[in-house]
Design an enzyme around this catalytic site. Structure first.
Site, PDB file in Angstrom:
ATOM      1  N   GLY A   1       0.778  -1.237   0.000  1.00  0.00           N
ATOM      2  CA  GLY A   1       0.000   0.000   0.000  1.00  0.00           C
ATOM      3  C   GLY A   1       0.806   1.282   0.000  1.00  0.00           C
ATOM      4  O   GLY A   1       0.382   2.296  -0.548  1.00  0.00           O
TER       5      GLY A   1
ATOM      6  N   ASP B   1       0.291   3.580   3.903  1.00  0.00           N
ATOM      7  CA  ASP B   1      -0.749   4.318   3.204  1.00  0.00           C
ATOM      8  C   ASP B   1      -1.794   4.859   4.180  1.00  0.00           C
ATOM      9  O   ASP B   1      -2.210   5.997   4.090  1.00  0.00           O
ATOM     10  CB  ASP B   1      -1.406   3.451   2.113  1.00  0.00           C
ATOM     11  CG  ASP B   1      -1.852   2.072   2.602  1.00  0.00           C
ATOM     12  OD1 ASP B   1      -1.672   1.762   3.802  1.00  0.00           O
ATOM     13  OD2 ASP B   1      -2.369   1.291   1.786  1.00  0.00           O
TER      14      ASP B   1
ATOM     15  N   ASP C   1      -5.263   2.509  10.329  1.00  0.00           N
ATOM     16  CA  ASP C   1      -6.664   2.121  10.518  1.00  0.00           C
ATOM     17  C   ASP C   1      -6.829   1.604  11.952  1.00  0.00           C
ATOM     18  O   ASP C   1      -6.874   2.398  12.887  1.00  0.00           O
ATOM     19  CB  ASP C   1      -6.996   1.082   9.442  1.00  0.00           C
ATOM     20  CG  ASP C   1      -8.447   0.683   9.400  1.00  0.00           C
ATOM     21  OD1 ASP C   1      -9.308   1.564   9.561  1.00  0.00           O
ATOM     22  OD2 ASP C   1      -8.742  -0.502   9.191  1.00  0.00           O
TER      23      ASP C   1
ATOM     24  N   ARG D   1      -5.149   0.208  -7.049  1.00  0.00           N
ATOM     25  CA  ARG D   1      -3.993   0.922  -6.475  1.00  0.00           C
ATOM     26  C   ARG D   1      -3.513   2.048  -7.383  1.00  0.00           C
ATOM     27  O   ARG D   1      -2.912   3.015  -6.931  1.00  0.00           O
ATOM     28  CB  ARG D   1      -2.822  -0.049  -6.263  1.00  0.00           C
ATOM     29  CG  ARG D   1      -3.069  -1.096  -5.188  1.00  0.00           C
ATOM     30  CD  ARG D   1      -1.742  -1.720  -4.789  1.00  0.00           C
ATOM     31  NE  ARG D   1      -1.904  -3.008  -4.120  1.00  0.00           N
ATOM     32  CZ  ARG D   1      -2.115  -3.167  -2.818  1.00  0.00           C
ATOM     33  NH1 ARG D   1      -2.221  -2.112  -2.046  1.00  0.00           N
ATOM     34  NH2 ARG D   1      -2.231  -4.370  -2.289  1.00  0.00           N
TER      35      ARG D   1
ATOM     36  N   GLY E   1      -4.511   0.119  13.562  1.00  0.00           N
ATOM     37  CA  GLY E   1      -3.200   0.326  14.167  1.00  0.00           C
ATOM     38  C   GLY E   1      -2.392  -0.957  14.322  1.00  0.00           C
ATOM     39  O   GLY E   1      -1.246  -0.913  14.751  1.00  0.00           O
TER      40      GLY E   1
ATOM     41  N   ASP F   1      -5.772  -0.517  -1.970  1.00  0.00           N
ATOM     42  CA  ASP F   1      -6.468  -1.473  -2.829  1.00  0.00           C
ATOM     43  C   ASP F   1      -7.788  -1.946  -2.252  1.00  0.00           C
ATOM     44  O   ASP F   1      -8.034  -1.868  -1.054  1.00  0.00           O
ATOM     45  CB  ASP F   1      -5.594  -2.712  -3.036  1.00  0.00           C
ATOM     46  CG  ASP F   1      -5.505  -3.561  -1.764  1.00  0.00           C
ATOM     47  OD1 ASP F   1      -5.069  -3.028  -0.727  1.00  0.00           O
ATOM     48  OD2 ASP F   1      -5.898  -4.740  -1.813  1.00  0.00           O
TER      49      ASP F   1
ATOM     50  N   THR G   1      -1.082  -3.016  12.091  1.00  0.00           N
ATOM     51  CA  THR G   1       0.082  -3.119  11.208  1.00  0.00           C
ATOM     52  C   THR G   1       1.259  -2.319  11.763  1.00  0.00           C
ATOM     53  O   THR G   1       2.365  -2.835  11.931  1.00  0.00           O
ATOM     54  CB  THR G   1      -0.279  -2.601   9.793  1.00  0.00           C
ATOM     55  OG1 THR G   1      -1.372  -3.360   9.306  1.00  0.00           O
ATOM     56  CG2 THR G   1       0.904  -2.712   8.850  1.00  0.00           C
TER      57      THR G   1
HETATM   58  P1  IMP Z   1      -4.437  -1.502  10.292  1.00  0.00           P
HETATM   59  O1  IMP Z   1      -3.440  -2.567  10.558  1.00  0.00           O
HETATM   60  O2  IMP Z   1      -5.848  -1.898  10.666  1.00  0.00           O
HETATM   61  O3  IMP Z   1      -4.072  -0.128  10.825  1.00  0.00           O
HETATM   62  O4  IMP Z   1      -4.582  -1.362   8.748  1.00  0.00           O
HETATM   63  C1  IMP Z   1      -3.589  -1.002   7.934  1.00  0.00           C
HETATM   64  C2  IMP Z   1      -3.749  -1.661   6.580  1.00  0.00           C
HETATM   65  O5  IMP Z   1      -5.107  -1.994   6.269  1.00  0.00           O
HETATM   66  C3  IMP Z   1      -3.297  -0.657   5.567  1.00  0.00           C
HETATM   67  O6  IMP Z   1      -1.931  -0.831   5.295  1.00  0.00           O
HETATM   68  C4  IMP Z   1      -4.180  -0.978   4.395  1.00  0.00           C
HETATM   69  O7  IMP Z   1      -3.499  -1.919   3.597  1.00  0.00           O
HETATM   70  C5  IMP Z   1      -5.427  -1.617   4.958  1.00  0.00           C
HETATM   71  N1  IMP Z   1      -6.573  -0.679   4.980  1.00  0.00           N
HETATM   72  C6  IMP Z   1      -7.146  -0.102   6.049  1.00  0.00           C
HETATM   73  N2  IMP Z   1      -8.157   0.702   5.699  1.00  0.00           N
HETATM   74  C7  IMP Z   1      -8.228   0.638   4.358  1.00  0.00           C
HETATM   75  C8  IMP Z   1      -9.085   1.286   3.377  1.00  0.00           C
HETATM   76  O8  IMP Z   1     -10.003   2.095   3.643  1.00  0.00           O
HETATM   77  N3  IMP Z   1      -8.837   0.955   2.076  1.00  0.00           N
HETATM   78  C9  IMP Z   1      -7.853   0.094   1.701  1.00  0.00           C
HETATM   79  N4  IMP Z   1      -7.028  -0.495   2.569  1.00  0.00           N
HETATM   80  C10 IMP Z   1      -7.218  -0.236   3.894  1.00  0.00           C
HETATM   81 MG    MG Z   2      -3.548  -3.144   1.930  1.00  0.00          MG
END
Ligand code: IMP
Ligand code: MG
Length: 186
Positions: free
Chosen positions: A55, A111, A114, A176, A116, A170, A118
């Site tokens: 991303g 990118d 969300d 993307r 958190g 994506d 990751t």
């Molecule tokens: P987290 O680990 O929940 O913070 O999410 C991070 C990963 O989820 C990002 O690197 C994105 O790849 C994916 N992601 C979270 N929200 C979205 C979205 O609205 N569209 C696309 N990918 C998302």
């Molecule tokens: Mg992703």
């Protein structure tokens, strides 16, 4: 390209903001180096950018070209499992993390921040190596969705809890390459 969505952030706003972010991040790093008595432009050979694939690909390409600093770039790949049940949720590393980050100024790039999970996963692993500093830099942030106790020091745009694609983000591996941030219908 027919994506059926609405443009949330257009190309010009992305370009302007990424330019500002490159400057702010460079100033921030230069300040850390100055504290150590180092000249950022001449001796910044300890700055390591760590983009989280896939991303962060397009954001990273634009961001680093706004940063007049000597830096190296080390990719990591993380898979996230957004499943319904708590058990199936999570993030896991799909590639080896660089193992020579001790004493370096590390910048994690993603990118979007969300839940958190990751960034928390990668940040915790980086911290184990005793880096000189760690910062996180994300283009997008969904504050309402946070589940982990983590912040990004550099954020491009706070956005509402909508699913977005484009500029690296994506849906099922597609979209993307859209040049703007597009909100997809539910
Ligand atoms: P987290 O680990 O929940 O913070 O999410 C991070 C990963 O989820 C990002 O690197 C994105 O790849 C994916 N992601 C979270 N929200 C979205 C979205 O609205 N569209 C696309 N990918 C998302
Ligand atoms: Mg992703």
């Amino acid at each position: 390209m027919d994506h059926g969505g609405t443009i949330l952030i257009d190309r010009q706003r992305i370009r302007t903001r990424v330019h500002e972010m490159g400057q702010a991040l460079s100033d921030d790093l230069a300040a850390s180096l100055a504290k150590e008595g180092q000249d950022a432009l001449l001796h910044a050979d300890r700055i390591v950018m760590v983009p989280i694939m896939t991303g962060a690909m397009i954001f990273t390409a634009d961001l680093i070209r706004e940063m007049p600093l000597k830096m190296s770039i080390r990719l990591v790949t993380v898979s996230s499992y957004p499943g319904q049940s708590t058990q199936s949720r999570g993030a896991s590393l799909r590639s080896a993390l660089p193992d020579d980050l001790a004493g370096h100024h590390v910048v994690l790039i993603d990118d979007i921040l969300d839940t958190g999970r990751t960034l928390k996963l990668v940040r915790d692993l980086v911290m184990e190596q005793s880096p000189a500093s760690v910062r996180s830099c994300v283009l997008l942030n969904k504050p309402e969705r946070r589940e982990e106790d983590i912040i990004a020091e550099h954020v491009g745009f706070d956005i509402p809890d909508e699913f977005v694609v484009g500029y690296g983000l994506d849906y099922d591996g597609f979209y993307r390459n859209l040049p703007e941030i597009v909100s997809l219908p539910e």
